[in-house]
Structures are given as structure tokens and as C-alpha cells.
Design a protein around this motif. Structure first.
Motif, PDB file in Angstrom:
ATOM      1  N   LEU A 169       1.797  -1.018  -0.062  1.00 37.12           N
ATOM      2  CA  LEU A 169      -0.071  -0.186  -0.350  1.00 37.12           C
ATOM      3  C   LEU A 169       0.673   1.003   0.259  1.00 37.12           C
ATOM      4  O   LEU A 169       1.873   1.123   0.462  1.00 37.12           O
ATOM      5  CB  LEU A 169      -0.939  -0.160   0.997  1.00 37.12           C
ATOM      6  N   LYS A 170       0.272   2.584  -0.270  1.00 37.33           N
ATOM      7  CA  LYS A 170       1.288   3.623  -0.408  1.00 37.33           C
ATOM      8  C   LYS A 170       1.765   3.834   1.530  1.00 37.33           C
ATOM      9  O   LYS A 170       0.626   4.089   1.828  1.00 37.33           O
ATOM     10  CB  LYS A 170       0.690   4.983  -1.049  1.00 37.33           C
ATOM     11  N   GLY A 171       2.288   4.869   1.705  1.00 35.34           N
ATOM     12  CA  GLY A 171       2.912   4.928   2.538  1.00 35.34           C
ATOM     13  C   GLY A 171       4.018   4.288   3.121  1.00 35.34           C
ATOM     14  O   GLY A 171       4.386   3.888   4.368  1.00 35.34           O
ATOM     15  N   ALA A 172       4.245   2.428   2.456  1.00 38.01           N
ATOM     16  CA  ALA A 172       4.672   1.418   3.992  1.00 38.01           C
ATOM     17  C   ALA A 172       5.901   1.261   3.914  1.00 38.01           C
ATOM     18  O   ALA A 172       5.932   0.971   4.462  1.00 38.01           O
ATOM     19  CB  ALA A 172       3.835   0.509   2.712  1.00 38.01           C
ATOM     20  N   ALA A 173       6.679   2.033   2.640  1.00 33.63           N
ATOM     21  CA  ALA A 173       8.035   2.335   3.059  1.00 33.63           C
ATOM     22  C   ALA A 173       8.832   3.257   4.992  1.00 33.63           C
ATOM     23  O   ALA A 173       9.252   2.544   4.998  1.00 33.63           O
ATOM     24  CB  ALA A 173       8.917   2.411   1.984  1.00 33.63           C
ATOM     25  N   THR A 174       7.544   3.908   4.730  1.00 34.19           N
ATOM     26  CA  THR A 174       7.952   5.036   5.679  1.00 34.19           C
ATOM     27  C   THR A 174       7.187   4.587   7.451  1.00 34.19           C
ATOM     28  O   THR A 174       7.658   5.207   7.954  1.00 34.19           O
ATOM     29  CB  THR A 174       7.944   6.322   5.719  1.00 34.19           C
ATOM     30  N   VAL A 175       6.558   3.498   7.482  1.00 33.73           N
ATOM     31  CA  VAL A 175       5.743   2.731   8.625  1.00 33.73           C
ATOM     32  C   VAL A 175       6.623   3.194   9.830  1.00 33.73           C
ATOM     33  O   VAL A 175       7.778   3.254   9.700  1.00 33.73           O
ATOM     34  CB  VAL A 175       4.762   2.247   8.945  1.00 33.73           C
ATOM     35  N   ALA A 176       6.022   3.449  11.020  1.00 33.57           N
ATOM     36  CA  ALA A 176       6.421   3.217  12.042  1.00 33.57           C
ATOM     37  C   ALA A 176       7.255   1.631  12.403  1.00 33.57           C
ATOM     38  O   ALA A 176       6.994   1.283  11.787  1.00 33.57           O
ATOM     39  CB  ALA A 176       5.499   4.288  13.377  1.00 33.57           C
ATOM     40  N   ASP A 177       8.513   1.858  12.703  1.00 32.95           N
ATOM     41  CA  ASP A 177       8.771   0.426  13.872  1.00 32.95           C
ATOM     42  C   ASP A 177       8.389  -0.583  13.621  1.00 32.95           C
ATOM     43  O   ASP A 177       8.105  -1.578  13.193  1.00 32.95           O
ATOM     44  CB  ASP A 177       9.456   0.583  14.010  1.00 32.95           C
ATOM     45  N   GLU A 178       7.649  -0.112  14.852  1.00 38.16           N
ATOM     46  CA  GLU A 178       6.394  -1.364  15.261  1.00 38.16           C
ATOM     47  C   GLU A 178       5.170  -2.172  14.119  1.00 38.16           C
ATOM     48  O   GLU A 178       4.397  -3.164  14.235  1.00 38.16           O
ATOM     49  CB  GLU A 178       5.436  -1.109  16.976  1.00 38.16           C
ATOM     50  N   ASP A 179       5.268  -1.251  12.807  1.00 35.09           N
ATOM     51  CA  ASP A 179       3.908  -1.277  11.798  1.00 35.09           C
ATOM     52  C   ASP A 179       4.353  -2.198  10.441  1.00 35.09           C
ATOM     53  O   ASP A 179       4.298  -2.049   9.935  1.00 35.09           O
ATOM     54  CB  ASP A 179       3.216  -0.194  11.730  1.00 35.09           C
ATOM     55  N   PHE A 180       6.021  -2.347  10.690  1.00 30.98           N
ATOM     56  CA  PHE A 180       6.572  -2.702   9.229  1.00 30.98           C
ATOM     57  C   PHE A 180       6.446  -4.132   9.630  1.00 30.98           C
ATOM     58  O   PHE A 180       7.132  -5.173   9.961  1.00 30.98           O
ATOM     59  CB  PHE A 180       7.660  -2.454   9.544  1.00 30.98           C
ATOM     60  N   ASN A 181       5.554  -4.994   8.722  1.00 30.64           N
ATOM     61  CA  ASN A 181       5.144  -6.029   8.633  1.00 30.64           C
ATOM     62  C   ASN A 181       5.020  -6.289   6.952  1.00 30.64           C
ATOM     63  O   ASN A 181       4.577  -5.872   6.202  1.00 30.64           O
ATOM     64  CB  ASN A 181       3.752  -6.779   9.483  1.00 30.64           C
ATOM     65  N   LEU A 182       4.349  -7.541   6.939  1.00 35.81           N
ATOM     66  CA  LEU A 182       3.532  -8.053   6.000  1.00 35.81           C
ATOM     67  C   LEU A 182       2.430  -7.764   5.683  1.00 35.81           C
ATOM     68  O   LEU A 182       1.989  -8.101   4.453  1.00 35.81           O
ATOM     69  CB  LEU A 182       3.633 -10.057   5.888  1.00 35.81           C
ATOM     70  N   ASN A 183       1.799  -7.429   6.163  1.00 36.78           N
ATOM     71  CA  ASN A 183      -0.110  -6.998   6.317  1.00 36.78           C
ATOM     72  C   ASN A 183       0.082  -5.918   5.444  1.00 36.78           C
ATOM     73  O   ASN A 183      -0.604  -4.954   4.536  1.00 36.78           O
ATOM     74  CB  ASN A 183      -0.579  -6.773   7.737  1.00 36.78           C
ATOM     75  N   LEU A 184       1.254  -4.889   5.378  1.00 36.46           N
ATOM     76  CA  LEU A 184       2.014  -3.759   4.074  1.00 36.46           C
ATOM     77  C   LEU A 184       1.074  -4.158   2.502  1.00 36.46           C
ATOM     78  O   LEU A 184       1.090  -3.046   1.947  1.00 36.46           O
ATOM     79  CB  LEU A 184       2.878  -3.259   4.660  1.00 36.46           C
ATOM     80  N   PHE A 185       1.865  -5.612   2.915  1.00 30.06           N
ATOM     81  CA  PHE A 185       1.248  -5.967   0.779  1.00 30.06           C
ATOM     82  C   PHE A 185       0.479  -6.699   0.695  1.00 30.06           C
ATOM     83  O   PHE A 185      -0.203  -6.623   1.980  1.00 30.06           O
ATOM     84  CB  PHE A 185       2.682  -7.234   0.979  1.00 30.06           C
ATOM     85  N   VAL A 186      -0.284  -5.960  -0.573  1.00 27.98           N
ATOM     86  CA  VAL A 186      -1.034  -6.224  -0.479  1.00 27.98           C
ATOM     87  C   VAL A 186      -1.149  -7.776  -1.498  1.00 27.98           C
ATOM     88  O   VAL A 186      -0.407  -8.241  -2.070  1.00 27.98           O
ATOM     89  CB  VAL A 186      -1.541  -5.148  -2.281  1.00 27.98           C
ATOM     90  N   ASN A 187      -2.111  -8.470  -1.041  1.00 25.91           N
ATOM     91  CA  ASN A 187      -2.233  -9.814  -0.875  1.00 25.91           C
ATOM     92  C   ASN A 187      -2.697 -10.069  -1.859  1.00 25.91           C
ATOM     93  O   ASN A 187      -3.700  -9.588  -3.263  1.00 25.91           O
ATOM     94  CB  ASN A 187      -2.854 -10.535   0.678  1.00 25.91           C
ATOM     95  N   SER A 188      -2.149 -11.591  -3.098  1.00 29.07           N
ATOM     96  CA  SER A 188      -3.100 -12.230  -3.553  1.00 29.07           C
ATOM     97  C   SER A 188      -4.143 -13.091  -3.370  1.00 29.07           C
ATOM     98  O   SER A 188      -4.579 -13.126  -2.282  1.00 29.07           O
ATOM     99  CB  SER A 188      -2.016 -12.668  -4.773  1.00 29.07           C
TER     100      SER A 188
END
Length: 486
Positions: free
Chosen positions: A173-192
Motif C-alpha cells: 500500500l502507499k506509505g508503507a516504506a516509512t511506517v513506524a518500526d512497530e508497523d513494518f510487517n507483511l500486512n503492508l503488502f497487497v495480498n493476491s
């Protein structure tokens, strides 16, 4: 205060000031080691035997491979974006093989790693045979801070098991590269739809036939913030380089630089190419070495340096050769854009005795000074030759000289840096654009020794992603070393 004492104080102060200024000036010609971080000690490594592409058996005593034995770090595996360093790797050992993405926050020092469901599928679907073409590329879109990854791809459409798995493309999703440390996880990626975070097309591109035969994925960005994807289509001696552009909403492409089946369009032989697209010196550029279908010359693999550029920020039109003569895409006759022949530096004239595979790179300064490095192996006489080809802006001819170092090129403030490994540790040298007066800026001499590395330079800092040379079994240790170029 007595006059003599005052004069002494003034003299000492002046000497101290001059010494400090000399020290400051000297420091400006040196690079500085800033930090070292261990990324993982579980990087996948092929510790078995190098086997032929026809090999079938699964070696119970090791991880056999074709081509090379190290897939991490390899290819377009590191990017620096804002306060973060992104690094890709495969998790070892042989029974694991998962795709991994690590993000290091330069401000907080926090390192977070995402493990993807996908596992290295090996050579033509034989997972037990390691395949070093299948790199993991990572790119960041400056227009919406999204992360894009391409991985485990070597003409996958030719493998029947990959009928629904030929493109391994994951994006956030947009904005994923700069999320807070605790929010950096697989859920940021768009699933197929299949639930494995891999997508079979680039939004906006429907050319399935081309997508099925892609290899060597990589990303770079243009001056206006567009994210470009670049890959090779086809085969080593009959392939083309192509690219696509992401504008923050969708992809545009593919744009072919050259033709396959070039012999049907005026070339004496079919050919493929090994090189790079870059956005350098304010222009879209390409440089490569050619692998010809000619099997009777002295070259066992590549030859030459071929170079062109476009005045179009999207790279679609306005292509020119090195002397600003317009050329049409797709190119069929590579010789029309050849600027040098590194193979001429080899003594041998015998068939298949000149090997040009490794060590090629190029940069162009903001002033337009052009620099290329290449490596030639004379197999008959057992000699390895590192070459520097360069041209100062405004001049017509290129100059090629032999140089005793190799590595990756980088440019800043119209200076050119050559950064690589010497004696298994990081070495940095520098020259002014359009010159060959390299001076040593830094030689690391402590800590782990390395035998492989990929670097990225941002804001005057070198981020060198390195594989430790020593190790046992099917895993190895990866480090990130950071240097300030001042």
C-alpha cells in the motif's frame, strides 16, 4: 602582559589554527567508517557442488547449484530511502529458502524483517539446485512511498510448474516504506487471490507473453520521482533489455531498447546484452556489453562497451548515440553505439579465450563526464585486466586505461568514486570527472572479511551490503557497513 609573551600566544594560536585547517582539508579527501550492522547469520548459501544444467539428483550432503554459490546479497538487493535502508535476502538453509526483506531505521537503529511465503524455486523448478539468476530486487516509489519487489525469476514461463507462478511481484500500500518500526510487517503488502502476496501482472501492463520470459529484475528512479523497472527478456545470446515506468498509480510499458532476432533486422548475428539502465547526469541512459551468437570469435561470452542516452525523462523517445546522433529504438545493430572494445587488451587471439563477464559498471557526472569500468580475462595467458574507460564532457573521444582495482561506480559533485573490495575489505578511491587520477579515500582493515557485496550510495554515504567470506554449511552471515564520503 609583556609584548614578547603576547607575540608568543598569537604565534601559537595561528599555528594551531593553520594545523586545524590543514587537518580539516585532509579529512575532506578521506572517507570515514560510520557503522557496521549484522543483518543476519541465516542467509541462504549453496554449499554443495556446481552441477550442469542437466543435473537432476538431490544431493543429501549439500545444496548443489548452477552458475554461482551465493544468492545473497546479489542483484538489486539494497535501497536507501529517506531514513531507511531496505535489504533483501533468502533465508537458509536448503530446506527453508524464504524470501526476506529487512528494513533498518537509521534514526532509531531498529531493524525489522518480513518473511514472505515464497521460497526459492531453484533451477527450472528443481528447488534442490540453487540458481543465482533468481535475485530479489527492491524498489521504492517516491511518489507514494510504496515498496515493490521482484524475485526468483529466470524465464519462468518456460517451466510447466510455473504456469500460474511466472511473475513473482509483491507490492505494498502507499506509505508503507516509512511506517513506524512497530508497523513494518507483511500486512503492508497487497495480498493476491492465491494468498501468497505474488501478482501475475503489473497494473497497466497486459503483455503476458513478455512477462513470462523476464530475468534480472531491478529498479531505479528518475529525477521526477518515477520508479522504473528494468529486466532482460529472452536468452543470453538472443535477448533484449526493456523497462517499464510506475507513476505512483500504475505501470506504463514495456519499452524495448533492442530487438531479439537481430539477425533478421540487419545484424550479422543475434545477440543479447548484459548491462544497465540508469538515470545519470539528468538523462536516461543505457550501457552494456554484448553477447553475440557468433561462436567462432575469441570471445567466450561478452565483448565491447555499448552506450546510448535519451533526452526524454521517460526514456521512450529521443535516443542518441555517444556523439548525440539520433538512433531509433529498438536497436538491432549494436555496433552503431559501440564506444570501446575491452577485449583488445587481451593478448590471446584464439577462439573462446577472452572472457568478459564481471566488473562492468558506468556513471555520468552532472557535468556530463562519462566513466565505465570493465574486466577482461585472458584465458590463454591467465591474466585478469581491469579497465577504466572515460571521456570528459565536451570532448569527442573516449580513453581506456588499465587500472588495478574494480568495483561499483558512483558520482557526486562531479567527482567519481570506485568502491569495491580489496584484500576482502572495503576500498574507496576517487577521481574528478573526466579524469583517471584515482586517489585512495579509504581502506578498511579490521573486522570480518568479505567475498561479495552490493552497495548503494545516498546523501554522500556508502551503504555496503556484504557477505562474510567464511562460514560452514548452507547459511552465511550478512553485514551492512556504512561510510561517509565527506
Amino acid at each position: 602582559m609583556p609584548l614578547n609573551q603576547l607575540k608568543t600566544i598569537i604565534f601559537v594560536s595561528l599555528v594551531s589554527f593553520c594545523c586545524s585547517q590543514l587537518a580539516f582539508a585532509e579529512n575532506q579527501t578521506k572517507a570515514v567508517f560510520l557503522s557496521q550492522s549484522k543483518i543476519t547469520d541465516q542467509a541462504m548459501f549453496f554449499d554443495g557442488n556446481k552441477v550442469s544444467i542437466k543435473h537432476q539428483a538431490n544431493n543429501p550432503a549439500g545444496y548443489d547449484y548452477v552458475y554461482g554459490n551465493a544468492l545473497s546479497p546479489h542483484g538489486d538487493c539494497i535501497k536507501v530511502y529517506k531514513d531507511y535502508v531496505f535489504m533483501t535476502w533468502y533465508k537458509g538453509g536448503k530446506e527453508n529458502r524464504h524470501v526476506m526483506l529487512t528494513r533498518l531505521n537509521n534514526k532509531t537503529g531498529v531493524m525489522k524483517t518480513i518473511e514472505f511465503p515464497h521460497r526459492h524455486t531453484g533451477y527450472n523448478g528443481k528447488w534442490w539446485i540453487g540458481e543465482t539468476h533468481n535475485t530479489i530486487a527492491v524498489g521504492i516509489s517516491p511518489k507514494n512511498d510504496s515498496i515493490h519487489m521482484l524475485y526468483d525469476m529466470h524465464r519462468n514461463g518456460r517451466v510447466s510448474e510455473f504456469a500460474d507462478d511466472y511473475l513473482r511481484y509483491s507490492y505494498t500500500l502507499k506509505g508503507a516504506a516509512t511506517v513506524a518500526d512497530e508497523d513494518f510487517n507483511l500486512n503492508l503488502f497487497v495480498n493476491s487471490k492465491a494468498g501468497h502476496y505474488k501478482h501475475l501482472n503489473f497494473t497497466g501492463i497486459d503483455d503476458v507473453k513478455t512477462t513470462k520470459l523476464l530475468t534480472y529484475p531491478a529498479f531505479f528512479t528518475g529525477d521526477n520521482g518515477d520508479l522504473f523497472m528494468k529486466m532482460r527478456y529472452g536468452f543470453s545470446a538472443n535477448g533484449k533489455m526493456l523497462f517499464a515506468r510506475f507513476d505512483g498509480k500504475q505501470w506504463h510499458g514495456y519499452t524495448d531498447f533492442n530487438r531479439v532476432l537481430a539477425s533478421e533486422h540487419g545484424s550479422e548475428y543475434n545477440w543479447g546484452l548484459y548491462g544497465d539502465f540508469k538515470y545519470e547526469g539528468g538523462k536516461f541512459r543505457v550501457a552494456f556489453q554484448r553477447r553475440s551468437k557468433n561462436k567462432n570469435d575469441k570471445y567466450v561470452y561478452q565483448n565491447g562497451i555499448y552506450y546510448a542516452y535519451s533526452d526524454d525523462p521517460t526514456g521512450v523517445i529521443s535516443w542518441k548515440d555517444a556523439n548525440a546522433k539520433p538512433i531509433e529504438l529498438p536497436v538491432a545493430k549494436a555496433e552503431l553505439i559501440q564506444i570501446a572494445e575491452p577485449g583488445d587488451w587481451a593478448q590471446t587471439t584464439k577462439k573462446d579465450q577472452v572472457s568478459i563477464v564481471h566488473g562492468f559498471d558506468f556513471v555520468v557526472t552532472d557535468k556530463g563526464d562519462e566513466h565505465f569500468v570493465s574486466q577482461v580475462k585472458d584465458l590463454e595467458f591467465g591474466k585478469e585486466i581491469n579497465l577504466h574507460t572515460y571521456r570528459k564532457s565536451g570532448t569527442k573521444n573516449f580513453t581506456t586505461v588499465e587500472y588495478d582495482l574494480s568495483g561499483q561506480l558512483y558520482t557526486s559533485n562531479n567527482a567519481v568514486y570506485l568502491i569495491g573490495l580489496k584484500d576482502s575489505r572495503v576500498n574507496i578511491v576517487k577521481t574528478q570527472g573526466g579524469e583517471n587520477k584515482f586517489e585512495l579515500m579509504y581502506q578498511h582493515n579490521t573486522g570480518p572479511k568479505f567475498d561479495k557485496g552490493v552497495l548503494f550510495v545516498a546523501d554522500g554515504k556508502v551503504y555496503y551490503y556484504l557477505k562474510q567470506a567464511e562460514g560452514i554449511g548452507d547459511t552465511r552471515t550478512l553485514y551492512l557497513q556504512v561510510f561517509d564520503l565527506n
